[in-house]
Design a protein around this motif. Structure first.
Motif, PDB file in Angstrom:
ATOM      1  N   TYR A 199     -12.908  35.289  95.330  1.00 24.97           N
ATOM      2  CA  TYR A 199     -12.937  34.001  96.043  1.00 24.97           C
ATOM      3  C   TYR A 199     -13.305  32.885  95.082  1.00 24.97           C
ATOM      4  O   TYR A 199     -12.656  31.838  95.034  1.00 24.97           O
ATOM      5  CB  TYR A 199     -13.955  34.065  97.195  1.00 24.97           C
ATOM      6  CG  TYR A 199     -14.234  32.734  97.860  1.00 24.97           C
ATOM      7  CD1 TYR A 199     -15.299  31.934  97.427  1.00 24.97           C
ATOM      8  CD2 TYR A 199     -13.441  32.260  98.897  1.00 24.97           C
ATOM      9  CE1 TYR A 199     -15.559  30.702  98.020  1.00 24.97           C
ATOM     10  CE2 TYR A 199     -13.697  31.029  99.490  1.00 24.97           C
ATOM     11  CZ  TYR A 199     -14.753  30.265  99.042  1.00 24.97           C
ATOM     12  OH  TYR A 199     -15.010  29.033  99.625  1.00 24.97           O
ATOM     13  N   LEU A 200     -14.347  33.121  94.253  1.00 27.07           N
ATOM     14  CA  LEU A 200     -14.799  32.088  93.313  1.00 27.07           C
ATOM     15  C   LEU A 200     -13.701  31.747  92.306  1.00 27.07           C
ATOM     16  O   LEU A 200     -13.459  30.578  91.990  1.00 27.07           O
ATOM     17  CB  LEU A 200     -16.054  32.558  92.572  1.00 27.07           C
ATOM     18  CG  LEU A 200     -17.373  32.532  93.337  1.00 27.07           C
ATOM     19  CD1 LEU A 200     -18.497  33.090  92.466  1.00 27.07           C
ATOM     20  CD2 LEU A 200     -17.703  31.117  93.798  1.00 27.07           C
ATOM     21  N   ASP A 201     -13.003  32.765  91.856  1.00 27.93           N
ATOM     22  CA  ASP A 201     -11.924  32.537  90.882  1.00 27.93           C
ATOM     23  C   ASP A 201     -10.807  31.699  91.500  1.00 27.93           C
ATOM     24  O   ASP A 201     -10.326  30.730  90.898  1.00 27.93           O
ATOM     25  CB  ASP A 201     -11.380  33.890  90.405  1.00 27.93           C
ATOM     26  CG  ASP A 201     -10.203  33.718  89.456  1.00 27.93           C
ATOM     27  OD1 ASP A 201      -9.060  34.023  89.872  1.00 27.93           O
ATOM     28  OD2 ASP A 201     -10.429  33.181  88.352  1.00 27.93           O
ATOM     29  N   SER A 202     -10.459  32.017  92.727  1.00 25.20           N
ATOM     30  CA  SER A 202      -9.412  31.223  93.420  1.00 25.20           C
ATOM     31  C   SER A 202      -9.890  29.790  93.642  1.00 25.20           C
ATOM     32  O   SER A 202      -9.160  28.836  93.385  1.00 25.20           O
ATOM     33  CB  SER A 202      -9.101  31.864  94.776  1.00 25.20           C
ATOM     34  OG  SER A 202      -8.618  33.184  94.619  1.00 25.20           O
ATOM     35  N   MET A 203     -11.133  29.648  94.111  1.00 23.96           N
ATOM     36  CA  MET A 203     -11.664  28.301  94.383  1.00 23.96           C
ATOM     37  C   MET A 203     -11.764  27.477  93.102  1.00 23.96           C
ATOM     38  O   MET A 203     -11.595  26.263  93.119  1.00 23.96           O
ATOM     39  CB  MET A 203     -13.026  28.409  95.062  1.00 23.96           C
ATOM     40  CG  MET A 203     -12.954  28.812  96.528  1.00 23.96           C
ATOM     41  SD  MET A 203     -12.116  27.578  97.550  1.00 23.96           S
ATOM     42  CE  MET A 203     -13.375  26.309  97.651  1.00 23.96           C
ATOM     43  N   ALA A 204     -12.020  28.140  91.980  1.00 24.66           N
ATOM     44  CA  ALA A 204     -12.104  27.411  90.704  1.00 24.66           C
ATOM     45  C   ALA A 204     -10.753  26.787  90.357  1.00 24.66           C
ATOM     46  O   ALA A 204     -10.681  25.665  89.836  1.00 24.66           O
ATOM     47  CB  ALA A 204     -12.551  28.364  89.598  1.00 24.66           C
ATOM     48  N   GLN A 205      -9.671  27.486  90.712  1.00 20.50           N
ATOM     49  CA  GLN A 205      -8.329  26.935  90.449  1.00 20.50           C
ATOM     50  C   GLN A 205      -8.061  25.738  91.375  1.00 20.50           C
ATOM     51  O   GLN A 205      -7.479  24.732  90.961  1.00 20.50           O
ATOM     52  CB  GLN A 205      -7.272  28.018  90.673  1.00 20.50           C
ATOM     53  CG  GLN A 205      -7.377  29.194  89.705  1.00 20.50           C
ATOM     54  CD  GLN A 205      -6.482  30.347  90.146  1.00 20.50           C
ATOM     55  OE1 GLN A 205      -5.296  30.166  90.408  1.00 20.50           O
ATOM     56  NE2 GLN A 205      -7.077  31.535  90.297  1.00 20.50           N
ATOM     57  N   ILE A 206      -8.507  25.841  92.605  1.00 23.11           N
ATOM     58  CA  ILE A 206      -8.345  24.738  93.560  1.00 23.11           C
ATOM     59  C   ILE A 206      -9.212  23.555  93.102  1.00 23.11           C
ATOM     60  O   ILE A 206      -8.772  22.407  93.089  1.00 23.11           O
ATOM     61  CB  ILE A 206      -8.738  25.198  94.973  1.00 23.11           C
ATOM     62  CG1 ILE A 206      -7.799  26.291  95.471  1.00 23.11           C
ATOM     63  CG2 ILE A 206      -8.784  24.017  95.949  1.00 23.11           C
ATOM     64  CD1 ILE A 206      -8.284  27.026  96.711  1.00 23.11           C
ATOM     65  N   TYR A 207     -10.433  23.854  92.684  1.00 22.51           N
ATOM     66  CA  TYR A 207     -11.369  22.824  92.213  1.00 22.51           C
ATOM     67  C   TYR A 207     -10.762  22.044  91.042  1.00 22.51           C
ATOM     68  O   TYR A 207     -10.840  20.821  90.978  1.00 22.51           O
ATOM     69  CB  TYR A 207     -12.683  23.480  91.785  1.00 22.51           C
ATOM     70  CG  TYR A 207     -13.817  22.530  91.481  1.00 22.51           C
ATOM     71  CD1 TYR A 207     -13.951  21.944  90.218  1.00 22.51           C
ATOM     72  CD2 TYR A 207     -14.760  22.208  92.444  1.00 22.51           C
ATOM     73  CE1 TYR A 207     -14.986  21.064  89.935  1.00 22.51           C
ATOM     74  CE2 TYR A 207     -15.809  21.331  92.173  1.00 22.51           C
ATOM     75  CZ  TYR A 207     -15.920  20.772  90.917  1.00 22.51           C
ATOM     76  OH  TYR A 207     -16.945  19.882  90.634  1.00 22.51           O
TER      77      TYR A 207
END
Ligand code: LRH
Ligand code: MN
Length: 430
Positions: A199-207
Protein backbone atom coordinates in the motif's frame (compact mmCIF):
# COMPACT_ATOMS: atom_id res chain seq x y z
CA UNK A 1 -35.85 24.53 -19.42
CA UNK A 2 -35.37 22.63 -16.13
CA UNK A 3 -37.18 23.86 -13.06
CA UNK A 4 -35.27 26.03 -10.55
CA UNK A 5 -36.57 27.59 -7.32
CA UNK A 6 -37.02 31.34 -7.93
CA UNK A 7 -35.43 34.08 -5.85
CA UNK A 8 -38.97 35.42 -5.35
CA UNK A 9 -40.06 32.21 -3.70
CA UNK A 10 -37.23 32.61 -1.20
CA UNK A 11 -37.82 36.34 -0.81
CA UNK A 12 -41.53 36.08 -0.13
CA UNK A 13 -41.12 33.26 2.36
CA UNK A 14 -38.34 35.20 4.12
CA UNK A 15 -40.55 38.29 4.24
CA UNK A 16 -43.16 36.31 6.17
CA UNK A 17 -40.59 35.24 8.74
CA UNK A 18 -38.41 38.37 8.94
CA UNK A 19 -40.03 40.04 11.96
CA UNK A 20 -39.90 36.88 14.11
CA UNK A 21 -36.31 36.29 13.13
CA UNK A 22 -35.35 39.86 13.98
CA UNK A 23 -36.91 39.38 17.41
CA UNK A 24 -35.24 36.04 18.05
CA UNK A 25 -31.86 37.22 16.81
CA UNK A 26 -31.99 40.30 19.05
CA UNK A 27 -32.89 38.11 22.03
CA UNK A 28 -30.01 35.72 21.34
CA UNK A 29 -27.68 38.68 20.86
CA UNK A 30 -28.64 40.01 24.30
CA UNK A 31 -28.32 36.52 25.82
CA UNK A 32 -24.76 35.89 24.62
CA UNK A 33 -23.74 39.53 25.21
CA UNK A 34 -24.23 38.78 28.90
CA UNK A 35 -21.45 36.19 28.39
CA UNK A 36 -19.23 38.81 26.77
CA UNK A 37 -19.85 37.51 23.25
CA UNK A 38 -20.74 39.67 20.23
CA UNK A 39 -23.18 37.65 18.13
CA UNK A 40 -22.42 39.58 14.94
CA UNK A 41 -18.78 38.52 15.17
CA UNK A 42 -19.91 34.89 15.47
CA UNK A 43 -22.27 35.45 12.53
CA UNK A 44 -19.35 36.54 10.33
CA UNK A 45 -17.38 33.43 11.28
CA UNK A 46 -20.37 31.16 10.58
CA UNK A 47 -20.96 32.90 7.24
CA UNK A 48 -17.41 31.99 6.20
CA UNK A 49 -17.98 28.32 7.06
CA UNK A 50 -18.89 25.88 4.31
CA UNK A 51 -19.24 22.10 4.02
CA UNK A 52 -18.85 20.24 0.71
CA UNK A 53 -21.64 18.09 -0.69
CA UNK A 54 -20.99 14.49 -1.77
CA UNK A 55 -22.08 14.16 -5.41
CA UNK A 56 -23.09 10.58 -4.58
CA UNK A 57 -25.39 11.80 -1.82
CA UNK A 58 -28.02 13.58 -3.95
CA UNK A 59 -29.39 10.28 -5.27
CA UNK A 60 -31.26 7.88 -2.99
CA UNK A 61 -28.87 5.52 -1.22
CA UNK A 62 -29.31 1.91 -0.32
CA UNK A 63 -27.81 -1.06 1.37
CA UNK A 64 -26.57 -4.41 0.11
CA UNK A 65 -30.12 -5.64 0.45
CA UNK A 66 -31.89 -3.04 -1.67
CA UNK A 67 -32.07 0.55 -2.84
CA UNK A 68 -35.58 2.02 -3.12
CA UNK A 69 -35.22 4.79 -5.71
CA UNK A 70 -37.01 8.06 -4.97
CA UNK A 71 -38.81 10.38 -7.39
CA UNK A 72 -36.84 12.63 -9.75
CA UNK A 73 -33.55 10.85 -9.12
CA UNK A 74 -30.52 12.54 -10.71
CA UNK A 75 -29.77 10.74 -13.97
CA UNK A 76 -26.20 11.93 -14.20
CA UNK A 77 -23.70 14.63 -13.28
CA UNK A 78 -25.76 17.54 -14.67
CA UNK A 79 -28.73 16.62 -12.46
CA UNK A 80 -26.46 16.05 -9.45
CA UNK A 81 -24.96 19.52 -9.85
CA UNK A 82 -28.41 21.05 -10.29
CA UNK A 83 -29.55 19.51 -6.99
CA UNK A 84 -26.34 20.60 -5.26
CA UNK A 85 -26.93 24.14 -6.56
CA UNK A 86 -30.45 24.08 -5.09
CA UNK A 87 -29.02 23.09 -1.68
CA UNK A 88 -26.50 25.95 -1.88
CA UNK A 89 -29.20 28.39 -3.10
CA UNK A 90 -31.30 27.75 0.01
CA UNK A 91 -28.68 27.12 2.74
CA UNK A 92 -25.70 29.19 1.52
CA UNK A 93 -23.58 26.70 3.49
CA UNK A 94 -22.49 24.28 0.73
CA UNK A 95 -20.47 26.16 -1.92
CA UNK A 96 -18.50 23.13 -3.10
CA UNK A 97 -19.08 19.57 -4.31
CA UNK A 98 -16.87 16.53 -3.80
CA UNK A 99 -16.89 14.34 -6.92
CA UNK A 100 -16.31 10.59 -7.15
CA UNK A 101 -14.57 8.99 -10.14
CA UNK A 102 -15.49 7.19 -12.29
CA UNK A 103 -19.09 7.69 -11.10
CA UNK A 104 -18.79 11.41 -12.06
CA UNK A 105 -16.20 11.16 -14.86
CA UNK A 106 -16.88 14.20 -17.09
CA UNK A 107 -16.52 14.13 -20.86
CA UNK A 108 -15.05 17.65 -20.65
CA UNK A 109 -13.63 18.67 -17.26
CA UNK A 110 -13.05 22.31 -18.22
CA UNK A 111 -16.65 22.63 -19.39
CA UNK A 112 -17.83 21.01 -16.18
CA UNK A 113 -15.87 23.54 -14.13
CA UNK A 114 -17.58 26.39 -16.03
CA UNK A 115 -21.00 24.74 -15.70
CA UNK A 116 -20.54 24.41 -11.95
CA UNK A 117 -19.35 28.02 -11.66
CA UNK A 118 -22.52 29.15 -13.47
CA UNK A 119 -24.46 27.29 -10.79
CA UNK A 120 -22.44 29.02 -8.04
CA UNK A 121 -20.48 25.88 -7.19
CA UNK A 122 -16.81 24.90 -6.94
CA UNK A 123 -15.14 21.56 -6.24
CA UNK A 124 -13.57 20.15 -3.08
CA UNK A 125 -11.47 16.98 -2.80
CA UNK A 126 -12.07 14.40 -5.54
CA UNK A 127 -12.46 10.71 -4.63
CA UNK A 128 -10.94 7.73 -6.41
CA UNK A 129 -12.67 4.36 -6.58
CA UNK A 130 -10.74 1.11 -6.53
CA UNK A 131 -13.42 -0.72 -4.54
CA UNK A 132 -15.46 -1.66 -7.66
CA UNK A 133 -14.44 -3.20 -10.98
CA UNK A 134 -15.33 -1.21 -14.08
CA UNK A 135 -16.72 -2.92 -17.23
CA UNK A 136 -13.88 -4.42 -19.27
CA UNK A 137 -11.31 -3.94 -16.51
CA UNK A 138 -8.30 -6.21 -17.31
CA UNK A 139 -7.71 -7.25 -13.69
CA UNK A 140 -10.02 -7.26 -10.64
CA UNK A 141 -10.02 -5.45 -7.32
CA UNK A 142 -11.75 -8.43 -5.67
CA UNK A 143 -8.75 -9.08 -3.45
CA UNK A 144 -7.66 -5.47 -3.08
CA UNK A 145 -6.22 -2.63 -5.06
CA UNK A 146 -3.27 -0.51 -3.87
CA UNK A 147 -2.14 -3.37 -1.59
CA UNK A 148 -2.99 -6.26 -3.94
CA UNK A 149 -0.29 -8.98 -4.19
CA UNK A 150 -0.41 -8.72 -8.00
CA UNK A 151 1.59 -5.74 -9.31
CA UNK A 152 -0.68 -5.45 -12.37
CA UNK A 153 -3.64 -4.73 -10.08
CA UNK A 154 -1.65 -2.19 -8.04
CA UNK A 155 -0.46 -0.48 -11.23
CA UNK A 156 -4.05 -0.15 -12.47
CA UNK A 157 -5.14 1.34 -9.15
CA UNK A 158 -2.21 3.77 -9.08
CA UNK A 159 -2.95 4.88 -12.67
CA UNK A 160 -6.60 5.47 -11.78
CA UNK A 161 -5.66 7.65 -8.80
CA UNK A 162 -3.29 9.69 -10.97
CA UNK A 163 -6.11 10.15 -13.52
CA UNK A 164 -8.27 11.47 -10.68
CA UNK A 165 -5.57 14.00 -9.78
CA UNK A 166 -5.32 15.23 -13.37
CA UNK A 167 -9.12 15.56 -13.64
CA UNK A 168 -9.27 17.29 -10.28
CA UNK A 169 -6.60 19.76 -11.30
CA UNK A 170 -8.69 20.82 -14.31
CA UNK A 171 -11.70 21.23 -12.04
CA UNK A 172 -9.79 23.36 -9.54
CA UNK A 173 -10.08 20.78 -6.76
CA UNK A 174 -7.43 20.96 -3.96
CA UNK A 175 -6.96 17.32 -3.02
CA UNK A 176 -7.48 13.62 -3.69
CA UNK A 177 -9.22 11.41 -1.14
CA UNK A 178 -8.06 7.80 -1.20
CA UNK A 179 -10.25 5.28 0.57
CA UNK A 180 -9.50 1.62 -0.20
CA UNK A 181 -11.54 -1.31 1.05
CA UNK A 182 -8.44 -3.53 0.87
CA UNK A 183 -8.26 -6.18 3.59
CA UNK A 184 -9.06 -9.79 4.44
CA UNK A 185 -12.01 -11.89 5.54
CA UNK A 186 -10.00 -14.75 7.02
CA UNK A 187 -7.11 -14.91 9.50
CA UNK A 188 -4.10 -15.98 7.48
CA UNK A 189 -5.51 -14.65 4.22
CA UNK A 190 -3.15 -11.63 4.29
CA UNK A 191 0.35 -10.82 5.58
CA UNK A 192 -0.42 -7.56 7.39
CA UNK A 193 3.08 -6.10 6.99
CA UNK A 194 3.53 -7.07 3.34
CA UNK A 195 0.10 -5.67 2.48
CA UNK A 196 0.83 -2.41 4.28
CA UNK A 197 4.18 -2.08 2.52
CA UNK A 198 2.57 -2.67 -0.87
CA UNK A 199 0.00 0.00 0.00
CA UNK A 200 2.79 2.43 0.96
CA UNK A 201 4.65 1.75 -2.27
CA UNK A 202 1.53 2.40 -4.35
CA UNK A 203 0.68 5.55 -2.37
CA UNK A 204 4.23 6.83 -2.84
CA UNK A 205 3.69 6.72 -6.61
CA UNK A 206 0.40 8.60 -6.25
CA UNK A 207 2.06 11.08 -3.87
CA UNK A 208 4.79 11.72 -6.45
CA UNK A 209 2.13 12.74 -8.97
CA UNK A 210 0.60 15.39 -6.68
CA UNK A 211 0.89 19.04 -7.76
CA UNK A 212 2.88 21.07 -5.22
CA UNK A 213 -0.22 22.74 -3.81
CA UNK A 214 -2.28 19.55 -3.56
CA UNK A 215 -2.85 17.12 -0.69
CA UNK A 216 -3.75 13.46 -0.55
CA UNK A 217 -6.30 12.54 2.11
CA UNK A 218 -6.01 9.01 3.52
CA UNK A 219 -9.37 7.76 4.77
CA UNK A 220 -9.30 5.00 7.38
CA UNK A 221 -12.19 2.60 8.03
CA UNK A 222 -12.47 -0.17 10.63
CA UNK A 223 -14.25 -2.73 8.42
CA UNK A 224 -16.49 -3.30 5.32
CA UNK A 225 -16.08 -4.53 2.72
CA UNK A 226 -13.39 -6.55 4.54
CA UNK A 227 -14.69 -8.16 7.70
CA UNK A 228 -11.55 -9.56 9.43
CA UNK A 229 -8.75 -7.05 8.70
CA UNK A 230 -8.57 -3.75 6.79
CA UNK A 231 -5.23 -2.37 5.54
CA UNK A 232 -6.04 1.20 6.68
CA UNK A 233 -8.36 0.28 9.55
CA UNK A 234 -7.77 3.10 11.98
CA UNK A 235 -6.23 6.51 12.54
CA UNK A 236 -2.98 4.89 13.64
CA UNK A 237 -2.43 3.14 10.33
CA UNK A 238 -3.52 6.27 8.49
CA UNK A 239 -1.14 8.45 10.53
CA UNK A 240 1.77 6.06 9.97
CA UNK A 241 1.13 6.03 6.23
CA UNK A 242 0.73 9.83 6.03
CA UNK A 243 3.92 10.34 8.00
CA UNK A 244 5.84 7.89 5.81
CA UNK A 245 4.57 9.60 2.63
CA UNK A 246 5.31 13.22 3.47
CA UNK A 247 3.82 16.64 4.34
CA UNK A 248 1.19 16.61 1.57
CA UNK A 249 -0.39 13.45 2.98
CA UNK A 250 -2.98 13.85 5.72
CA UNK A 251 -5.61 11.80 7.57
CA UNK A 252 -9.31 12.16 6.78
CA UNK A 253 -11.79 11.32 9.52
CA UNK A 254 -15.08 9.78 8.37
CA UNK A 255 -17.18 9.74 11.54
CA UNK A 256 -18.81 6.40 10.67
CA UNK A 257 -15.54 4.54 10.23
CA UNK A 258 -14.88 3.83 13.90
CA UNK A 259 -15.97 1.20 16.39
CA UNK A 260 -19.04 2.27 18.40
CA UNK A 261 -18.15 4.59 21.33
CA UNK A 262 -14.75 5.52 19.91
CA UNK A 263 -13.65 8.93 21.25
CA UNK A 264 -13.42 10.57 17.82
CA UNK A 265 -12.91 14.10 19.18
CA UNK A 266 -9.71 12.89 20.83
CA UNK A 267 -8.50 11.36 17.56
CA UNK A 268 -9.15 14.78 15.99
CA UNK A 269 -7.11 16.48 18.73
CA UNK A 270 -4.17 14.12 18.13
CA UNK A 271 -4.20 14.58 14.36
CA UNK A 272 -4.39 18.37 14.77
CA UNK A 273 -1.50 18.31 17.29
CA UNK A 274 0.76 16.59 14.75
CA UNK A 275 -0.42 18.64 11.75
CA UNK A 276 -2.01 15.65 10.03
CA UNK A 277 -5.74 16.40 10.07
CA UNK A 278 -7.00 16.40 6.46
CA UNK A 279 -10.61 17.00 7.31
CA UNK A 280 -13.89 15.18 7.64
CA UNK A 281 -16.58 13.11 6.08
CA UNK A 282 -19.43 14.09 8.35
CA UNK A 283 -22.32 11.68 8.97
CA UNK A 284 -23.68 9.79 11.97
CA UNK A 285 -24.03 6.18 13.01
CA UNK A 286 -25.33 3.91 15.74
CA UNK A 287 -23.66 0.64 14.87
CA UNK A 288 -21.43 0.48 11.74
CA UNK A 289 -20.76 2.75 8.76
CA UNK A 290 -24.43 3.65 8.70
CA UNK A 291 -23.91 6.94 6.83
CA UNK A 292 -26.87 8.52 8.61
CA UNK A 293 -27.55 12.26 8.64
CA UNK A 294 -24.95 14.28 10.55
CA UNK A 295 -25.95 14.95 14.13
CA UNK A 296 -29.05 12.76 13.86
CA UNK A 297 -27.86 10.19 16.42
CA UNK A 298 -25.08 11.82 18.44
CA UNK A 299 -25.15 15.63 18.06
CA UNK A 300 -23.07 16.10 21.22
CA UNK A 301 -20.18 14.19 19.61
CA UNK A 302 -20.34 16.51 16.59
CA UNK A 303 -20.25 19.49 18.95
CA UNK A 304 -17.25 18.04 20.83
CA UNK A 305 -15.40 17.59 17.55
CA UNK A 306 -15.99 21.26 16.74
CA UNK A 307 -14.84 22.18 20.22
CA UNK A 308 -11.45 20.66 19.27
CA UNK A 309 -11.48 22.42 15.89
CA UNK A 310 -12.31 25.86 17.29
CA UNK A 311 -9.66 25.38 20.00
CA UNK A 312 -7.12 24.51 17.29
CA UNK A 313 -8.08 27.50 15.13
CA UNK A 314 -7.97 29.93 18.07
CA UNK A 315 -4.55 28.75 19.23
CA UNK A 316 -3.25 28.87 15.60
CA UNK A 317 -2.35 25.16 15.39
CA UNK A 318 0.34 24.71 12.71
CA UNK A 319 -0.91 23.32 9.37
CA UNK A 320 -4.54 23.52 10.53
CA UNK A 321 -6.76 23.79 7.40
CA UNK A 322 -9.31 20.97 7.54
CA UNK A 323 -11.64 20.18 4.64
CA UNK A 324 -15.27 19.79 5.67
CA UNK A 325 -17.38 17.38 3.61
CA UNK A 326 -20.57 15.40 4.11
CA UNK A 327 -20.58 11.70 3.25
CA UNK A 328 -24.00 10.22 3.81
CA UNK A 329 -26.44 7.73 2.28
CA UNK A 330 -30.06 8.82 2.17
CA UNK A 331 -32.12 5.65 2.05
CA UNK A 332 -35.48 6.85 3.42
CA UNK A 333 -35.51 10.66 3.03
CA UNK A 334 -35.41 13.15 0.18
CA UNK A 335 -31.62 13.48 -0.26
CA UNK A 336 -31.88 17.23 -0.82
CA UNK A 337 -33.72 17.70 2.47
CA UNK A 338 -31.25 15.48 4.32
CA UNK A 339 -28.24 17.27 2.89
CA UNK A 340 -29.71 20.69 3.72
CA UNK A 341 -30.54 19.73 7.31
CA UNK A 342 -27.15 18.02 7.71
CA UNK A 343 -25.21 21.03 6.42
CA UNK A 344 -27.15 23.23 8.83
CA UNK A 345 -26.55 20.74 11.64
CA UNK A 346 -22.78 20.83 11.09
CA UNK A 347 -22.93 24.63 10.95
CA UNK A 348 -24.94 24.60 14.19
CA UNK A 349 -22.33 22.64 16.14
CA UNK A 350 -19.58 24.89 14.79
CA UNK A 351 -21.51 28.00 15.87
CA UNK A 352 -22.09 26.55 19.34
CA UNK A 353 -18.39 25.69 19.70
CA UNK A 354 -17.64 29.36 18.95
CA UNK A 355 -19.80 30.28 21.97
CA UNK A 356 -17.64 28.34 24.45
CA UNK A 357 -15.92 30.63 26.98
CA UNK A 358 -12.40 29.28 26.35
CA UNK A 359 -10.64 31.36 28.97
CA UNK A 360 -13.02 30.11 31.67
CA UNK A 361 -12.68 26.57 30.30
CA UNK A 362 -8.90 26.70 30.57
CA UNK A 363 -9.19 28.04 34.12
CA UNK A 364 -11.57 25.25 35.10
CA UNK A 365 -9.31 22.62 33.50
CA UNK A 366 -6.25 24.03 35.27
CA UNK A 367 -8.16 24.01 38.55
CA UNK A 368 -9.29 20.40 37.93
CA UNK A 369 -12.87 21.64 38.20
CA UNK A 370 -14.41 18.80 36.19
CA UNK A 371 -18.03 19.85 36.50
CA UNK A 372 -17.24 23.51 35.99
CA UNK A 373 -15.45 22.69 32.74
CA UNK A 374 -18.18 20.34 31.54
CA UNK A 375 -20.90 22.89 32.37
CA UNK A 376 -19.17 25.48 30.18
CA UNK A 377 -19.40 23.09 27.24
CA UNK A 378 -23.02 22.26 27.99
CA UNK A 379 -23.91 25.96 28.24
CA UNK A 380 -22.78 26.40 24.63
CA UNK A 381 -24.31 23.12 23.45
CA UNK A 382 -27.64 24.03 25.04
CA UNK A 383 -27.72 27.47 23.43
CA UNK A 384 -30.29 27.50 20.63
CA UNK A 385 -28.43 29.20 17.79
CA UNK A 386 -31.25 28.74 15.26
CA UNK A 387 -31.80 32.54 14.94
CA UNK A 388 -28.09 33.01 14.26
CA UNK A 389 -28.00 30.37 11.51
CA UNK A 390 -31.20 31.71 9.92
CA UNK A 391 -29.90 35.27 10.00
CA UNK A 392 -26.63 34.20 8.38
CA UNK A 393 -28.62 32.51 5.61
CA UNK A 394 -30.88 35.56 5.18
CA UNK A 395 -27.89 37.93 4.96
CA UNK A 396 -26.33 35.66 2.31
CA UNK A 397 -29.49 35.60 0.17
CA UNK A 398 -30.57 32.16 1.30
CA UNK A 399 -33.80 30.96 2.91
CA UNK A 400 -34.59 31.57 6.56
CA UNK A 401 -36.28 28.12 6.43
CA UNK A 402 -34.75 26.11 3.56
CA UNK A 403 -36.86 22.97 4.06
CA UNK A 404 -40.11 24.96 4.07
CA UNK A 405 -39.19 26.83 0.88
CA UNK A 406 -38.02 23.61 -0.79
CA UNK A 407 -41.25 21.76 0.06
CA UNK A 408 -43.45 24.68 -0.97
CA UNK A 409 -41.60 24.97 -4.31
CA UNK A 410 -42.64 21.51 -5.54
CA UNK A 411 -39.05 21.05 -6.75
CA UNK A 412 -39.09 17.26 -6.30
CA UNK A 413 -42.40 16.85 -8.15
CA UNK A 414 -41.05 19.00 -10.98
CA UNK A 415 -37.91 16.85 -11.15
CA UNK A 416 -40.06 13.73 -11.22
CA UNK A 417 -41.61 15.08 -14.43
CA UNK A 418 -38.25 16.05 -15.93
CA UNK A 419 -36.42 12.89 -14.85
CA UNK A 420 -38.56 9.81 -15.63
CA UNK A 421 -37.70 6.80 -13.42
CA UNK A 422 -35.13 4.39 -14.91
CA UNK A 423 -36.90 1.42 -13.30
CA UNK A 424 -35.35 -1.89 -12.32
CA UNK A 425 -34.49 -3.00 -8.80
CA UNK A 426 -31.02 -2.14 -7.50
CA UNK A 427 -28.89 -2.40 -4.38
CA UNK A 428 -25.83 -0.70 -2.98
CA UNK A 429 -25.11 2.80 -1.72
CA UNK A 430 -25.74 4.57 -5.08
C1 LRH B 1 -16.31 4.45 2.33
C2 LRH B 1 -16.67 5.91 2.06
C3 LRH B 1 -15.68 6.64 1.20
C4 LRH B 1 -16.38 6.84 -0.11
C5 LRH B 1 -17.54 5.97 -0.05
C6 LRH B 1 -18.69 6.43 -0.88
O1 LRH B 1 -17.23 3.90 3.22
O2 LRH B 1 -16.90 6.55 3.26
O3 LRH B 1 -15.45 7.93 1.67
O4 LRH B 1 -15.57 6.67 -1.20
O5 LRH B 1 -17.87 5.91 1.30
MN1 MN C 1 -16.25 8.59 3.59
Amino acid sequence: MSFRISADAIGSDNARRAAFLEDDYAALKRQVARRGIDLDTIADQVAAFGVALPSWGVGTGGTRFARFAGLGEPRGLDDKLEDCATIQQLTRATPTVSLHFPWDKPSDAAALKAQAADLGLGFDAVNSNTFQDQPGQPVSYKFGSLSHPDKAVRDLAVAHNIDCIRLGQTLGAPALTVWVGDGANFPGQQNFTAAFDRYLDSMAQIYAALPADWSVFIEHKLFEPAFYATVIADWGSSYLAATELGPQAKCLVDLGHHAPNTNIEMIVARLVRFGKLAGFHFNDSKYGDDDLDSGSINPFQLFLIFNELVDAAQRGAPGFAPAYMLDQSHNVTDPIESLMSSAMEVQRRYAQALLIDRAALTDAQTACDALGAHTLLKQAFNTDVSPLLAEVRRRAGGAIDPIAVYRASGYRAEKAKERPPRGGASAGIV
